[in-house]
Motif scaffolding. Sequence first.
Motif, mmCIF file in Angstrom:
data_model
loop_
_atom_site.group_PDB
_atom_site.id
_atom_site.type_symbol
_atom_site.label_atom_id
_atom_site.label_comp_id
_atom_site.label_asym_id
_atom_site.label_seq_id
_atom_site.Cartn_x
_atom_site.Cartn_y
_atom_site.Cartn_z
ATOM 1 N N GLN A 1 0.842 -1.188 0.000
ATOM 2 C CA GLN A 1 0.000 0.000 0.000
ATOM 3 C C GLN A 1 0.884 1.247 0.000
ATOM 4 O O GLN A 1 1.871 1.310 0.737
ATOM 5 C CB GLN A 1 -0.893 -0.010 1.235
ATOM 6 N N TYR A 2 0.541 2.200 -0.855
ATOM 7 C CA TYR A 2 1.319 3.423 -1.001
ATOM 8 C C TYR A 2 0.438 4.626 -0.698
ATOM 9 O O TYR A 2 -0.788 4.556 -0.808
ATOM 10 C CB TYR A 2 1.834 3.562 -2.436
ATOM 11 N N VAL A 3 1.075 5.744 -0.353
ATOM 12 C CA VAL A 3 0.386 7.014 -0.306
ATOM 13 C C VAL A 3 1.088 7.955 -1.280
ATOM 14 O O VAL A 3 2.313 7.897 -1.448
ATOM 15 C CB VAL A 3 0.359 7.625 1.113
ATOM 16 N N ALA A 4 0.309 8.806 -1.933
ATOM 17 C CA ALA A 4 0.860 9.719 -2.927
ATOM 18 C C ALA A 4 0.053 11.003 -2.944
ATOM 19 O O ALA A 4 -1.147 11.006 -2.676
ATOM 20 C CB ALA A 4 0.840 9.067 -4.312
ATOM 21 N N LEU A 5 0.729 12.088 -3.268
ATOM 22 C CA LEU A 5 0.052 13.348 -3.524
ATOM 23 C C LEU A 5 0.018 13.532 -5.035
ATOM 24 O O LEU A 5 1.055 13.443 -5.700
ATOM 25 C CB LEU A 5 0.776 14.516 -2.864
ATOM 26 N N VAL A 6 -1.181 13.751 -5.578
ATOM 27 C CA VAL A 6 -1.336 13.863 -7.029
ATOM 28 C C VAL A 6 -1.957 15.208 -7.384
ATOM 29 O O VAL A 6 -2.640 15.838 -6.570
ATOM 30 C CB VAL A 6 -2.214 12.714 -7.591
ATOM 31 N N TRP A 7 -1.714 15.632 -8.592
ATOM 32 C CA TRP A 7 -2.317 16.857 -9.095
ATOM 33 C C TRP A 7 -3.820 16.659 -9.353
ATOM 34 O O TRP A 7 -4.220 15.620 -9.872
ATOM 35 C CB TRP A 7 -1.650 17.285 -10.396
ATOM 36 N N GLY A 8 -4.599 17.659 -8.993
ATOM 37 C CA GLY A 8 -6.009 17.664 -9.334
ATOM 38 C C GLY A 8 -6.915 17.116 -8.253
ATOM 39 O O GLY A 8 -6.480 16.411 -7.344
ATOM 40 N N ALA A 9 -8.200 17.445 -8.366
ATOM 41 C CA ALA A 9 -9.230 16.920 -7.466
ATOM 42 C C ALA A 9 -9.756 15.620 -8.074
ATOM 43 O O ALA A 9 -10.507 15.643 -9.057
ATOM 44 C CB ALA A 9 -10.351 17.929 -7.300
ATOM 45 N N ARG B 1 -8.622 15.846 0.381
ATOM 46 C CA ARG B 1 -8.709 16.764 -0.765
ATOM 47 C C ARG B 1 -8.144 18.110 -0.355
ATOM 48 O O ARG B 1 -8.578 18.691 0.648
ATOM 49 C CB ARG B 1 -10.162 16.883 -1.228
ATOM 50 N N LEU B 2 -7.165 18.575 -1.121
ATOM 51 C CA LEU B 2 -6.449 19.793 -0.769
ATOM 52 C C LEU B 2 -6.460 20.784 -1.932
ATOM 53 O O LEU B 2 -5.416 21.226 -2.418
ATOM 54 C CB LEU B 2 -5.007 19.462 -0.358
ATOM 55 N N GLY B 3 -7.651 21.087 -2.414
ATOM 56 C CA GLY B 3 -7.777 22.062 -3.484
ATOM 57 C C GLY B 3 -7.306 21.522 -4.820
ATOM 58 O O GLY B 3 -7.974 20.691 -5.431
ATOM 59 N N TYR B 4 -6.154 21.975 -5.261
ATOM 60 C CA TYR B 4 -5.632 21.594 -6.574
ATOM 61 C C TYR B 4 -4.824 20.303 -6.536
ATOM 62 O O TYR B 4 -4.278 19.877 -7.551
ATOM 63 C CB TYR B 4 -4.774 22.729 -7.141
ATOM 64 N N VAL B 5 -4.723 19.670 -5.372
ATOM 65 C CA VAL B 5 -4.038 18.379 -5.240
ATOM 66 C C VAL B 5 -4.875 17.458 -4.357
ATOM 67 O O VAL B 5 -5.773 17.926 -3.640
ATOM 68 C CB VAL B 5 -2.618 18.531 -4.642
ATOM 69 N N SER B 6 -4.580 16.163 -4.414
ATOM 70 C CA SER B 6 -5.297 15.175 -3.594
ATOM 71 C C SER B 6 -4.299 14.182 -3.005
ATOM 72 O O SER B 6 -3.365 13.739 -3.698
ATOM 73 C CB SER B 6 -6.318 14.399 -4.436
ATOM 74 N N LEU B 7 -4.500 13.848 -1.756
ATOM 75 C CA LEU B 7 -3.719 12.798 -1.120
ATOM 76 C C LEU B 7 -4.471 11.492 -1.305
ATOM 77 O O LEU B 7 -5.643 11.388 -0.932
ATOM 78 C CB LEU B 7 -3.516 13.083 0.369
ATOM 79 N N LEU C 1 0.258 21.969 -12.893
ATOM 80 C CA LEU C 1 -0.758 21.298 -13.709
ATOM 81 C C LEU C 1 -2.187 21.678 -13.323
ATOM 82 O O LEU C 1 -3.119 21.423 -14.079
ATOM 83 C CB LEU C 1 -0.586 19.778 -13.614
ATOM 84 N N ARG C 2 -2.366 22.254 -12.148
ATOM 85 C CA ARG C 2 -3.681 22.710 -11.711
ATOM 86 C C ARG C 2 -3.506 24.021 -10.944
ATOM 87 O O ARG C 2 -2.487 24.237 -10.303
ATOM 88 C CB ARG C 2 -4.361 21.688 -10.783
ATOM 89 N N GLY C 3 -4.532 24.864 -10.990
ATOM 90 C CA GLY C 3 -4.492 26.073 -10.187
ATOM 91 C C GLY C 3 -4.618 27.333 -11.024
ATOM 92 O O GLY C 3 -5.122 27.307 -12.146
ATOM 93 N N THR C 4 -4.154 28.431 -10.459
ATOM 94 C CA THR C 4 -4.296 29.731 -11.094
ATOM 95 C C THR C 4 -3.026 30.136 -11.833
ATOM 96 O O THR C 4 -1.989 29.469 -11.731
ATOM 97 C CB THR C 4 -4.613 30.807 -10.035
ATOM 98 N N LYS D 1 2.078 30.516 -8.337
ATOM 99 C CA LYS D 1 3.183 29.790 -8.955
ATOM 100 C C LYS D 1 4.385 29.724 -8.015
ATOM 101 O O LYS D 1 5.073 28.708 -7.944
ATOM 102 C CB LYS D 1 3.574 30.443 -10.278
ATOM 103 N N GLN D 2 4.627 30.796 -7.282
ATOM 104 C CA GLN D 2 5.729 30.796 -6.321
ATOM 105 C C GLN D 2 5.439 29.841 -5.172
ATOM 106 O O GLN D 2 6.336 29.152 -4.675
ATOM 107 C CB GLN D 2 5.963 32.209 -5.779
ATOM 108 N N PHE D 3 4.178 29.784 -4.761
ATOM 109 C CA PHE D 3 3.784 28.826 -3.711
ATOM 110 C C PHE D 3 4.074 27.389 -4.153
ATOM 111 O O PHE D 3 4.638 26.598 -3.398
ATOM 112 C CB PHE D 3 2.295 28.998 -3.401
#
Length: 355
Positions: free
Chosen positions: A196-204, A247-253, A289-292, A298-300
């Motif tokens: 079992q793995y955990v990953a942070l991915v782009w997008g909701a 769910r973390l906005g523009y990314v998902s755990l 890949l996601r966001g404003t 972008k700096q964040f």
Amino acid sequence: MTDNSIDDIIDLPEDEFGEEQDNQLYEHYRFVADKGQGLIRIDKYLSMHIVGVSRNRIQQAAEAGCILVNDTPVKSNYKIKPLDVVSVVMNRPPRELEIIPENIPLDVVYEDEDLMVINKPPGLVVHPGFGNYQGTMVNAIAYLLKDTPEYDAKDPRLGIVHRIDKDTSGLIVVAKNAYAKAHLSAQFFNKTTKRQYVALVWGAVEADEGRIEGNIGRDLKDRMLMTVFKDGEHGKTAVTHYKVLERLGYVSLIQCKLETGRTHQIRVHMKYIGHTLFNDARYGGDEVLRGTNFTKYKQFVQNCFNICPRQALHAQTLGFIQPRTGEELMFEAPIPGDMIQLLEKWRGYIANREV
């Protein structure tokens, strides 16, 4: 261990087992089947004994006449018999890789007479290979087991049973003797281990959980990449189950469970469904890949990349049967510090929405 071992043999050019450049063949691997060996195909037998080499590559070697049984070339459907002498030969001599024991700190979470389970940090190369002949996990293990009589770092029948990428953190199992290696390799081959793995991915990620199935193989245009083939004629069957943890906005755990263990499986499958792993440079996750389009956002994201300068993937859980006792062992490694900081950064962003 030869220069075509583990990592190297899996990435050989397509013609490595092809037409001979000279008339001499050199033995790179040699195995003698046990007296009680059951009848199984030679490609299955070798894939259980040479860790990190796909069954497809073994079949290619057989087609090229590079798999011998009792000094006679055989095809991949040959059935192994007791006391058969199996050789893998190539048209170039093996080059011995000297495994130098190195005192590299390792997080050993479990050890018994047969095996060790190690929580690998990100950035540590697992096997020596081209460009990485020292400073690897194998060198570190050779140091830890230097006083263990049965352990020889150059013996392919011992050592690391499965692979995780250099920049992936988490659990990996090491066999200290040939008996343990054979039994553990068989469990991975037969897909009875629990990973079992955990990953942070782009997008909701739209669904709270799901199943991804798609053949995975080397990209036909870029051999450094793996890809999903929709036609079913290329690659090997791969199945990944995922579940959204946060769910973390523009990314998902997410949490991923593997039915199969293909190269870069989670990275490729998640990109296939539109959710590339965060900061996965090889598959394009090191871009926004996601966001404003705001400069502050972008700096964040760039600050997030700096906090976790790798694909955000961690092998969290590993379970298998202890070869000698039959006991089911299950281990869990906490999410490492760089990913924890990354998650806190995104939680802060969601809470404030100031960037």
